[in-house]
Design a protein around this motif. Structure first.
Motif, PDB file in Angstrom:
ATOM      1  N   MET A  31       0.788  -1.229   0.000  1.00 23.62           N
ATOM      2  CA  MET A  31       0.000   0.000   0.000  1.00 23.62           C
ATOM      3  C   MET A  31       0.826   1.287   0.000  1.00 23.62           C
ATOM      4  O   MET A  31       0.404   2.286  -0.605  1.00 23.62           O
ATOM      5  CB  MET A  31      -0.975  -0.004   1.170  1.00 23.62           C
ATOM      6  CG  MET A  31      -2.103  -1.013   1.028  1.00 23.62           C
ATOM      7  SD  MET A  31      -3.151  -0.700  -0.405  1.00 23.62           S
ATOM      8  CE  MET A  31      -3.954   0.825   0.101  1.00 23.62           C
ATOM      9  N   PRO A  32       1.989   1.347   0.670  1.00 27.94           N
ATOM     10  CA  PRO A  32       2.749   2.603   0.634  1.00 27.94           C
ATOM     11  C   PRO A  32       3.373   2.937  -0.720  1.00 27.94           C
ATOM     12  O   PRO A  32       3.868   4.054  -0.916  1.00 27.94           O
ATOM     13  CB  PRO A  32       3.853   2.370   1.683  1.00 27.94           C
ATOM     14  CG  PRO A  32       3.314   1.310   2.583  1.00 27.94           C
ATOM     15  CD  PRO A  32       2.533   0.412   1.671  1.00 27.94           C
ATOM     16  N   GLU A  89      -1.345   7.058   9.450  1.00 30.01           N
ATOM     17  CA  GLU A  89      -0.783   7.315   8.119  1.00 30.01           C
ATOM     18  C   GLU A  89       0.653   7.825   8.190  1.00 30.01           C
ATOM     19  O   GLU A  89       1.441   7.576   7.279  1.00 30.01           O
ATOM     20  CB  GLU A  89      -1.676   8.302   7.378  1.00 30.01           C
ATOM     21  CG  GLU A  89      -3.048   7.710   7.037  1.00 30.01           C
ATOM     22  CD  GLU A  89      -4.000   8.714   6.414  1.00 30.01           C
ATOM     23  OE1 GLU A  89      -3.734   9.939   6.525  1.00 30.01           O
ATOM     24  OE2 GLU A  89      -5.011   8.290   5.827  1.00 30.01           O
ATOM     25  N   HIS A  93       2.053   4.975   6.280  1.00 24.81           N
ATOM     26  CA  HIS A  93       1.990   5.607   4.958  1.00 24.81           C
ATOM     27  C   HIS A  93       0.700   5.296   4.199  1.00 24.81           C
ATOM     28  O   HIS A  93       0.618   5.528   2.989  1.00 24.81           O
ATOM     29  CB  HIS A  93       3.220   5.243   4.118  1.00 24.81           C
ATOM     30  CG  HIS A  93       4.513   5.530   4.821  1.00 24.81           C
ATOM     31  ND1 HIS A  93       4.936   6.808   5.112  1.00 24.81           N
ATOM     32  CD2 HIS A  93       5.454   4.695   5.343  1.00 24.81           C
ATOM     33  CE1 HIS A  93       6.096   6.758   5.757  1.00 24.81           C
ATOM     34  NE2 HIS A  93       6.423   5.492   5.911  1.00 24.81           N
ATOM     35  N   TYR A  94      -0.284   4.774   4.893  1.00 26.65           N
ATOM     36  CA  TYR A  94      -1.655   4.632   4.403  1.00 26.65           C
ATOM     37  C   TYR A  94      -2.508   4.358   5.636  1.00 26.65           C
ATOM     38  O   TYR A  94      -1.971   4.174   6.740  1.00 26.65           O
ATOM     39  CB  TYR A  94      -1.780   3.514   3.361  1.00 26.65           C
ATOM     40  CG  TYR A  94      -1.726   2.107   3.922  1.00 26.65           C
ATOM     41  CD1 TYR A  94      -2.882   1.334   4.061  1.00 26.65           C
ATOM     42  CD2 TYR A  94      -0.517   1.532   4.324  1.00 26.65           C
ATOM     43  CE1 TYR A  94      -2.839   0.052   4.578  1.00 26.65           C
ATOM     44  CE2 TYR A  94      -0.467   0.248   4.843  1.00 26.65           C
ATOM     45  CZ  TYR A  94      -1.629  -0.486   4.965  1.00 26.65           C
ATOM     46  OH  TYR A  94      -1.583  -1.756   5.482  1.00 26.65           O
ATOM     47  N   ASN A  95      -3.805   4.335   5.480  1.00 31.98           N
ATOM     48  CA  ASN A  95      -4.672   4.087   6.647  1.00 31.98           C
ATOM     49  C   ASN A  95      -4.745   2.583   6.921  1.00 31.98           C
ATOM     50  O   ASN A  95      -5.611   1.879   6.412  1.00 31.98           O
ATOM     51  CB  ASN A  95      -6.071   4.653   6.423  1.00 31.98           C
ATOM     52  CG  ASN A  95      -6.931   4.535   7.677  1.00 31.98           C
ATOM     53  OD1 ASN A  95      -6.451   4.124   8.732  1.00 31.98           O
ATOM     54  ND2 ASN A  95      -8.197   4.892   7.567  1.00 31.98           N
TER      55      ASN A  95
END
Length: 281
Positions: free
Chosen positions: A205-206, A263, A267-269
């Protein structure tokens, strides 16, 4: 009024837990110092240096909610404990008067449902979640895990590999399944040399290009990270309430401060925290 009652109830539970506490101010360990255990440094959850300074997501989260849950505690410390340590049972921490104390919480990369976790502890609602997923090229006709039958799959990372192998029916239906570094796997996917990539969200995801790929619905495995509490101690509900207040604009005049913290470190939820206040039950 319900919210006020809920907060007062939580504080009462913690105050009762530490009732009658006393200790000298200069002592490293005392009844007024909450000892928080961790088993190993695990970025970005928690890292503690040789001077006892803690950094990472869990350190910042605890700093933010401590005043809401502390009861009679005046401060707290992160201390390393061994695997199998029993919260509020095993000791190991002694003050200047020779009185022995125990860690009350286990914080860090604490995964729910590992070992005898459920029998030994109570725990908060899942705070952070890592899922093992499958990604494909945009517009791929692979929509479900059943569609991987006869396909060439690349598996990126140890977390993904363990989950993939555990899902025996999916793994054995593939035409091929090879280990790969994520960048190489995505390059192969882009070039048509692979049909799907198995990877965990913490890793995928990051990436700036994560949005360039489709994702198969569902996941092969979900790993939920929590704060472990001594069984029947009352910490669990108080911590859940405090995180809810830190996250919800309904309670926090500064709005949701929890999600930006998640985050910042992941670096994302990466949060799956979903707790209903006892005030609404």
């Amino acid at each position: 009024m319900k919210k006020i009652f809920s907060v007062l109830l939580s504080i009462t539970l913690i105050a009762a837990l530490f009732a009658g506490c006393s200790g000298n101010k200069g002592e490293k360990y005392s009844d007024t110092t909450l000892i928080i255990g961790y088993t190993e440094n695990a970025a970005p959850f928690l890292e503690v240096d040789e001077n006892g300074k803690a950094t990472g997501f869990c350190a910042d989260l605890w700093s933010a909610i401590f005043d809401s849950v502390k009861g009679d505690c005046k401060d707290y410390r992160f201390e390393k404990i061994e695997e199998g340590y029993m919260l509020e049972d095993d000791g190991g921490f002694v003050d200047s008067n020779g009185k022995e104390y125990s860690a009350s919480l286990l914080i860090g990369a604490v995964a729910k449902n590992s070992g005898t976790f459920n029998e030994d502890y109570s725990f908060t609602e899942p705070i952070i979640t890592n899922r093992v997923i499958a990604v494909t090229k945009k517009g791929s006709d692979i929509k479900t895990y059943k569609d991987l039958a006869g396909k060439n799959v690349l598996v990126a990372g140890d977390v993904a590999k363990a989950a993939f192998e555990k899902n025996y029916a999916v793994a054995t239906a593939c035409a091929s399944a090879k280990d790969s570094e994520l960048d190489a796997a995505l390059t192969a996917l882009d070039g048509g040399k692979a049909d799907a990539v198995i990877v965990d969200e913490f890793t995928f995801m990051p990436l700036d290009k994560a949005g360039n790929y489709d994702r198969i619905s569902g996941e092969l495995e979900t790993v939920e990270y929590v704060i472990a509490c001594a069984k029947y101690s009352g910490w669990k509900d108080s911590i859940n309430e405090a995180i809810l207040e830190y996250k919800s604009p309904d309670y926090n005049k500064n709005g949701d401060q929890f999600t930006p913290l998640v985050e910042k470190y992941f670096h994302y939820n990466a949060s799956s925290f979903d707790y209903k206040s006892t005030a609404n039950k």
